[in-house]
Design a protein around this motif. Structure first.
Motif: not given
Length: 823
Positions: A261-263, A254-255, A295-299, A304-305
């Motif tokens: 915080i971005v997982v 994560m960052e 929110r879930d921005e995964s693709d 990308r959480i």
């Protein structure tokens, strides 16, 4: 009445046997358990596959559904597998097929799928009628040469077909793709690994059969999960590889910044949708403070959480709460697999040894098969060549024969041909009598003979056979290996001891009995040279000081031992004690073996991603070696090999260099040699080094100085009896390495043999410690500047029977502003 009963009707009663129910239940349960263990739940250590996976791949192979064929409906593959080899229900077969196609489950997927085969959100695969599959290219490597009698076959469940007991497996699939399963009374959970690392370890085992698990871990550093993430700490990895069991902490990547915080990577086998749901529940219930939005921005490109933080929230605190509850999991390693049909827990070396034994048998049987075919072909070609050499007579015999059988009999009588040879000769066309056709047959015959010679060499020579295995492994690595995805991070938690330790310079003292301690530099005020100094260590009877050196509390200490191993610890981990304290035994800090002793210690700010700095070592027998610092970034708690020492040799000194230094090697007899450090090429940790100085008689190396002419004005030399001198750096002319060198300091009965050498500059301080524990700190410029061939002046006044043990230099920028003490 009984006499009227027909004899045949009583026959079934005579087959009834009496049995104790507990014995029958016990035996039936054992039979069932072994059926589950060997036939369903556990992988074979040789090819890393359970029966269902092996049967799916073999069914695809038999049906021609290879990586070069078009995709086939998954229902078709499942049907053929179930009908011919695995009569256990289509859903179980399809689940196994789908898992082999999942890039988030397999490190090297064995099935190339089209359609929905599930997701990291826990979504199930689409129905088998909607998906398509074929073998992936690397799966074909598991089946390569299966048609050459390389493995044993057994009849299938209904006796109609043959199926392989194991696949040839051209790479160690058990480690690469891992396995999991629950049998009766036991379970397996083998993590996936990086293909390139596993192949490197296998090749190392081929070349070094007596290597240890620790040696193999220099290649296989840790599991490599397809979903990336981080493994926390190295000790659990070592235990898992050493014993076959262990518990790995896997942490999300994560960052974090002030706002969010971005997982970007999740632990292996984590269910993303369920994870996000649990985080949201904790936020709603007030268990997780500081989160404003989730929110879930995964693709398709990756995870990308995004976790948005409330204004004023501490990102480190939120991150720590997420790790404790959601973003760190435990992977329990159980390296259990079938060996000779029996379940065994294997360590890393045993796993690779079982695979190598299997691969050795596969290559041997393949070579025997190829040799038989080549000999058969050579036999046919030999007959054809004989026929061509006697073409006129052969044609005449055939023309004079009444029929084909008569022609064969005449040829066999005339030339002693075999049945196979005459069959081919009689079938030859007239066009094959041309000179061009003859040349082609002669060329093929030569090629076949060369192949026969090579195959016989492989079968007769174990090293050649192992060489074939090694070459094939290298080819697979070149074709399929990729970069490591999972990183290893230190087990430092959110707040570490290091965060609580102030950065300061300390003196670290090590004794011959490996007692170690650190003392604040401020405890030692500078004195004029020639004094006795003050007590620096109260040693136990019979112990002597071996070294003293300067280090920052946050530096790494690399402890090199008499066995060529190196251990790592932080300076702050060495207990801080007073001047009169003995210190703590190093075995409480380092995992030293019996008889293993610390020979040299060097401090280093960082060990990772640093190929521009080198650890340069000198041994007692005059050898010098340079190794890049970043090769020491993966030091286990049990140490790793730093240098390979010849019998009777020992490591005496280690210096940190950067490629721009000159090296001065000094001997006890007062000789020295200066040469450019680049004359010593960088080497691996297992190398012995090269000759640095030629020694005469019983002379031996006592020290190594790394000289930077821009920082150092003088070379400082100190002798056993407390004498020392400074000589200009220019007085030591540069030579080629491995010469006899020049006189460094005159040694005699008064000042004793040389014991230390170092490069110094203006403003530096000198710390000298005696074997009995006395210590003195004095400015370097208090020591007289004289020529090389002189005895020097008294630096430290030693008591009778005492001697200088070690010398450390405090650079000018770290000496402080202390006043000289005349005590």
């Amino acid at each position: 009445m009984s006499s009227d009963i027909p004899e045949d009707s009583a026959a079934p009663a005579r087959r009834v046997e009496t049995a104790r129910i507990e014995q029958e239940m016990e035996q039936s349960y054992i039979d069932y358990a072994m059926s589950v263990i060997a036939g369903r739940a556990l992988p074979d250590a040789r090819d890393g596959l359970k029966p269902v996976h092996r049967r799916i791949l073999y069914a695809m192979h038999e049906a021609g559904v290879t990586s070069r064929a078009s995709h086939r409906k998954s229902s078709s593959v499942v049907g053929e597998t179930m009908g011919d080899f695995h009569p256990h229900g289509d859903s179980a077969i399809y689940d196994a097929l789908a898992r082999m196609a999942q890039g988030f489950s397999m490190r090297a997927p064995l099935v190339d799928g089209q359609g929905n085969f599930g997701s990291v959100d826990g979504d199930p695969p689409a129905a088998m009628r909607y998906t398509e599959a074929r073998m992936s290219p690397i799966a074909e490597e598991l089946l390569a040469d299966i048609g050459k009698d390389t493995v044993d076959f057994s009849t299938n469940y209904d006796g109609r077909k043959q199926e392989p007991d194991v696949l040839p497996a051209a790479f160690p699939n058990l480690l690469v793709n891992g396995s999991s399963g629950i049998a009766v009374g036991m379970s397996t959970n083998v993590p996936p690994h990086n293909l390139g690392e596993v192949i490197d370890a296998t090749i190392h085992l081929i070349e070094n059969p007596d290597c240890t698990v620790e040696d193999l871990m220099e290649h296989v550093v840790a599991p490599d999960f397809p979903t990336g993430a981080n493994i926390v700490g190295r000790n659990a990895i070592y235990k898992a590889y050493k014993t076959g069991r262990g518990r790995l902490r896997v942490r999300a990547e994560m960052e974090a910044d002030e706002d969010r915080i971005v997982v970007t990577e999740l632990p292996y086998q984590a269910n993303k949708a369920r994870l996000i749901e649990r985080i949201a529940d904790d936020v709603n219930e007030g268990k997780l403070d500081g989160v404003r939005d989730l929110r879930d921005e995964s693709d398709r490109d990756g995870i990308r959480i995004v976790i948005e933080l409330k204004r004023g929230a501490n990102p480190d605190v939120v991150k720590n709460q997420l790790l404790e509850s959601h973003l760190e999991t435990t992977f329990g390693v159980i390296n259990l697999a079938l060996v000779d049909g029996q379940p065994r827990v294997l360590d890393l070396k045993e796993t690779l040894e079982v695979y190598l034994d299997h691969r050795r048998e596969v290559v041997r049987r393949r070579s025997e098969y190829d040799l038989a075919e080549a000999e058969d072909r050579a036999h046919i070609l030999d007959g054809r060549l004989t026929a061509l050499e006697n073409a006129d007579e052969v044609v005449e015999l055939i023309q004079d024969a009444a029929d084909r059988d008569a022609a064969k009999a005449a040829l066999k009588a005339a030339f002693d041909f075999s049945d196979d040879q005459v069959d081919h000769i009689v079938a030859m066309q007239l066009g094959s009598l041309t000179s061009m056709e003859t040349a082609a047959i002669e060329e093929e015959y030569a090629e076949v003979q060369a192949r026969i010679d090579r195959l016989e060499e492989i079968l007769d020579n174990e090293s050649e056979l192992l060489g074939v295995i090694e070459d094939e492994l290298r080819e697979i690595k070149a074709d399929y290996a990729d970069e490591r995805r999972t990183r290893i991070i230190e087990d430092d938690g959110e707040v570490t001891d290091e965060d609580l330790i102030p950065q300061e310079d300390t003196l670290v003292v090590v004794s011959e009995d490996d007692y170690i301690k650190r003392m604040s530099l401020s405890a030692f005020d500078p004195q004029h040279r020639g004094g006795k100094g003050i007590i620096g260590a109260d040693l136990k009877e019979g112990d002597r000081v071996s070294s003293v050196f300067l280090a920052n509390t946050h530096d790494y200490l690399l402890c090199f031992t008499n066995r060529g191993q190196v251990y790592k610890l932080k300076t702050y981990q060495v207990p801080e004690m007073g001047r009169t304290a003995r210190g703590k035994s190093a075995v409480n800090l380092l995992d030293l073996d019996d008889g293993e002793e610390i020979e040299a210690v060097v401090d280093c700010e960082s060990l990772e991603d640093d190929a521009e700095r080198y650890l340069t070592m000198a041994t007692r027998d005059g050898r010098v070696k340079r190794t890049a610092v970043d090769e020491f970034g993966n030091i286990l708690s049990t140490g790793i090999r730093a240098i390979r020492l010849a019998e009777g040799d020992a490591l005496v000194d280690v210096e940190l260099t950067d490629g721009d230094h000159d090296l001065i090697v000094a001997t006890g007899g007062g000789m020295s040699i200066r040469f450019d450090e680049n004359e010593v090429r960088p080497m691996g940790r297992d190398a012995r080094g090269v000759g640095g100085i030629k020694l005469e008689g019983s002379d031996h190396v006592v020290g190594l100085a790394a000289v930077d002419p821009t920082d150092h004005d003088w070379v400082l030399s100190v002798t056993d009896n407390g004498y020392g001198k400074r000589s200009p750096v220019d007085a030591y002319r540069q030579q080629s390495r491995y010469g006899k060198g020049l006189i460094d300091i005159k040694t005699n009965e008064r000042n004793g043999p040389a014991c230390a050498i170092d490069a110094v500059g203006p403003g530096d301080d000198l710390v000298v410690m005696s074997e009995d524990g006395q210590i003195i700190r004095t400015p370097v410029e208090d020591v007289s500047t004289v020529g090389r061939n002189t005895m020097g002046v008294i630096v430290m006044d030693l008591d009778a029977g005492d001697a200088v043990a070690s010398v450390a230099v405090i650079p000018a920028e770290r000496t402080g502003e202390g006043e000289l003490d005349d005590a």
